[in-house]
Design a protein around this motif. Structure first.
Motif, PDB file in Angstrom:
ATOM      1  N   GLY A  54       1.180   4.090   7.491  1.00 19.96           N
ATOM      2  CA  GLY A  54       1.367   2.854   8.249  1.00 19.96           C
ATOM      3  C   GLY A  54       2.660   2.784   9.043  1.00 19.96           C
ATOM      4  O   GLY A  54       2.795   1.949   9.933  1.00 19.96           O
ATOM      5  N   ASP A  55       3.634   3.630   8.725  1.00 18.57           N
ATOM      6  CA  ASP A  55       4.859   3.643   9.530  1.00 18.57           C
ATOM      7  C   ASP A  55       4.975   4.962  10.302  1.00 18.57           C
ATOM      8  O   ASP A  55       6.066   5.393  10.640  1.00 18.57           O
ATOM      9  N   ALA A  89      -5.406   4.743   5.907  1.00 20.18           N
ATOM     10  CA  ALA A  89      -5.957   3.915   4.832  1.00 20.18           C
ATOM     11  C   ALA A  89      -5.040   2.758   4.484  1.00 20.18           C
ATOM     12  O   ALA A  89      -3.842   2.943   4.280  1.00 20.18           O
ATOM     13  N   GLU A  90      -5.647   1.581   4.427  1.00 24.16           N
ATOM     14  CA  GLU A  90      -4.927   0.405   3.912  1.00 24.16           C
ATOM     15  C   GLU A  90      -5.265   0.324   2.419  1.00 24.16           C
ATOM     16  O   GLU A  90      -6.443   0.209   2.081  1.00 24.16           O
ATOM     17  N   VAL A  91      -4.256   0.400   1.581  1.00 28.44           N
ATOM     18  CA  VAL A  91      -4.554   0.456   0.139  1.00 28.44           C
ATOM     19  C   VAL A  91      -3.710  -0.539  -0.659  1.00 28.44           C
ATOM     20  O   VAL A  91      -2.594  -0.891  -0.268  1.00 28.44           O
ATOM     21  N   GLU A 131       0.075   0.392  -1.660  1.00 26.44           N
ATOM     22  CA  GLU A 131       1.104   0.236  -0.624  1.00 26.44           C
ATOM     23  C   GLU A 131       1.313  -1.248  -0.306  1.00 26.44           C
ATOM     24  O   GLU A 131       2.439  -1.674  -0.040  1.00 26.44           O
ATOM     25  N   GLU A 185       9.846   6.927   2.140  1.00 27.71           N
ATOM     26  CA  GLU A 185      10.329   6.373   0.883  1.00 27.71           C
ATOM     27  C   GLU A 185      10.263   7.419  -0.208  1.00 27.71           C
ATOM     28  O   GLU A 185       9.275   8.155  -0.327  1.00 27.71           O
TER      29      GLU A 185
END
Ligand code: FAD
Ligand code: DLZ
Length: 513
Positions: A14-15, A37-39, A42, A111
């Motif tokens: 996402g980033d 993927a949006e999970v 996260e 991260e």
């Protein structure tokens, strides 16, 4: 003809919404497939502000659509509260299996938490991690610079990067204007002139509206509100935000960089950090665009140098520091703080005007500018002795631009001095006097900034001296703190006791301030 067997599955986080990432440039759209993927993991590893969730999910969906238009086959896993897949690792494993991928390609992530998880994923195909080329300096470059230095100071790394990039350098290798750093010309109080321009906003499109509805229904317990969402979610709109900044704010950015105003929360700040951090804008193009304004005579040097210093200097420096010192850096607490975060950080419900304003704006827009973060909410946490992890969690959650690699050094190091001075040679501790000098908040406050011990005294005043007093052992050898201790000692026993007693009372009633 398209080969139906994908060779590699390329994971885009996402980033990482940047088409020029090596993971994409080196891949073949005819054979390789992209996975986004949006999970839940996260979305849930911290109390992300709802606007940050909307920004990331909507920007991911727009980026996926752009990749498809460019000929990529994109597998997009939209957020589903009932999904069997909790984490990115789950989705990557399942997608790699069903596609029969020969390899999985990812990009270095931002991260430590996810980087470590990623390296332990058990996948049906080998994982290779490509470099993230969106910074001026690699982590390796920072480590070569820092290896044999006693002290790491942003200023010297910044000068090296100025020389390397040529940004604001003359043809004979000197800093433009003769000085490297015009910080001293970045400290004017703003008195209403020139008027602050209205913020740049993008009206949510159908995709963003859809994401707002989903976030409200699936992740509605997160902090903040979505009704004022106006962030850009595409590169095209992020470039418009950049143009707006260059035309309407950059010329005064330098003068009023440290200023705060009661009814103008953003003043001349760029509000570009979310776009830089998720890859819609690149730091080099942003710095070059600002430099061009200087050469065209449209923005003065103190503005352009001040702005470039934040991106080429601070942003690069904190990233290098983060990847060099993690994971130990996250556990640093050299001032031994233990206090939980006062509840008003989550509500803005405090009579301290500067705090109410900074927190209120944060909850409404997921944004506050640097001085509000550093000298108001950060300063208060430092003076009150809040545990670094508690305040780090808050900053990581509430800001639309928050990612551990940039948030943690700023909080743990710059604000909380929890690293013992690796990032900064002296704590950014200040009494109400500083806030009064740089803003008009105190005029609207029920507390009296000119009083330290009375019933209506500004809490920052007694807390400031309490901080100085209780950390004498820690700071006594610091030459930059000598004058402060001479001032404190010179105040006399009776006055000092009264100040400390007042600070104890403030701390005892902290949630009611
Ligand atoms: P401007 O003031 O207009 O500055 C221009 C750009 O410079 C920013 O967009 C940003 O990319 C960069 N920049 C400025 N200051 C810093 C800095 N100290 N470190 C790194 N980059 C900087 N910034 C983040 O991007 N993400 C964070 O999670 C974050 N957390 C912070 C937490 C604390 C406690 C503090 C004190 C600062 C934090 N910052 C963070 C740095 C800074 O406050 C924000 O980058 C800035 O406020 C973003 O708003 P802007 O785009 O209007 O910045
Ligand atoms: C911040 C974030 C959020 C909220 N959600 C997702 C997500 O669902 N999928 C994804 O790929 N990335 C997300 N991100 C960004 C990642 O957390 C980010 O890549 C890491 O924090 C590393 O910087």
């Amino acid at each position: 003809m398209r080969d139906s067997t994908p060779r590699n599955l390329i994971l885009i986080l996402g980033d990482q919404l940047t088409p020029s990432l090596p993971a994409l440039v080196e891949a073949d759209p005819e054979r390789d497939h992209v996975l986004m993927a949006e999970v839940a993991e996260e979305a849930g590893y911290t109390n992300h502000h709802k606007q940050k969730l909307v920004l990331i999910f909507s920007a991911m969906r727009h980026f996926a659509a752009e990749l498809e238009q460019a000929g990529w086959c994109v597998h997009y896993h939209a957020f589903d509260p009932d999904s069997a897949y909790e984490s990115l690792g789950d989705v990557v494993r399942s997608s790699a299996e069903s596609l029969g991928a020969e390899g999985v390609v990812a990009t270095e992530c931002g991260e430590w938490r996810l980087d470590q998880a990623m390296r332990q994923w058990e996948l049906p195909a080998p994982l290779s991690i490509r470099s993230d080329n969106r910074f001026f300096a690699t982590v390796d470059r920072f480590q070569k610079w820092s290896r044999n230095r006693k002290q790491w100071r942003m200023e010297y790394f910044y000068r090296e990067l100025r020389r390397e990039t040529g940004l604001l350098m003359t043809a004979d290798g000197q800093p433009e204007g003769g000085e490297w750093n015009l910080d001293a010309a970045n400290r004017k109080k703003w008195k209403g002139n020139p008027p602050a321009p209205p913020p740049f906003r993008v009206e949510p499109d159908a995709t963003t509206e859809g994401v707002i509805a989903e976030v409200e229904s699936n992740l509605g317990g997160h902090v903040g509100r979505t009704d004022s969402f106006g962030w850009a979610v595409t590169r095209e709109d992020a470039l418009r935000a950049l143009d707006h900044f260059l035309a309407h704010r950059l010329p005064w950015f330098g003068d009023f960089q440290d200023a705060m105003a009661d009814d103008e929360p953003n003043l001349f700040h760029a509000q570009l950090s979310p776009y830089l951090n998720i890859g819609l804008l690149l730091p080099r193009e942003v710095c070059e665009a600002a430099e061009a304004e200087y050469h065209a005579g449209r923005a003065p040097l103190n503005a352009v140098e001040g702005f470039i210093r934040q991106i080429l200097g601070w942003r690069e420096f904190v990233r290098g520091l983060y990847w060099t010192l993690m994971p130990g850096y996250a556990a640093e607490n050299r001032l031994g703080n233990t206090r939980p975060l006062p509840w008003f950080y989550w509500t803005g419900d405090t009579r301290m005007r500067c705090m109410a304003k900074a927190i209120g704006n944060t909850l409404e827009h997921a944004y506050a500018h640097h001085i509000q973060r550093l000298m108001v909410t950060g300063n208060f946490a430092l003076l009150a002795g809040v545990h670094p992890e508690a305040i780090c969690d808050w900053y990581l959650g509430v800001y639309v631009d928050a990612f551990d690699w940039v948030e943690r050094p700023n909080t743990q190091g710059m604000v909380m001095h929890a690293d013992g001075g690796i990032l900064g040679s002296k704590p950014y501790a200040a009494s109400g006097k500083y806030i009064n000098r740089m803003s008009d908040h105190c005029r609207h406050c029920v507390y009296n900034v000119n009083d330290t011990t009375g019933p209506d005294a500004c809490p920052f005043n007694s807390l400031y001296w309490h901080f100085i007093h209780r950390h004498r052992d820690h700071f006594k050898g610091n030459p930059r703190m000598g004058m402060i201790y001479r001032n404190w000692d010179g105040q006399g026993e009776e006055k000092r006791s009264a100040v400390l007693a007042k600070a104890d009372e403030v701390l005892l009633n902290i949630d009611a301030l």
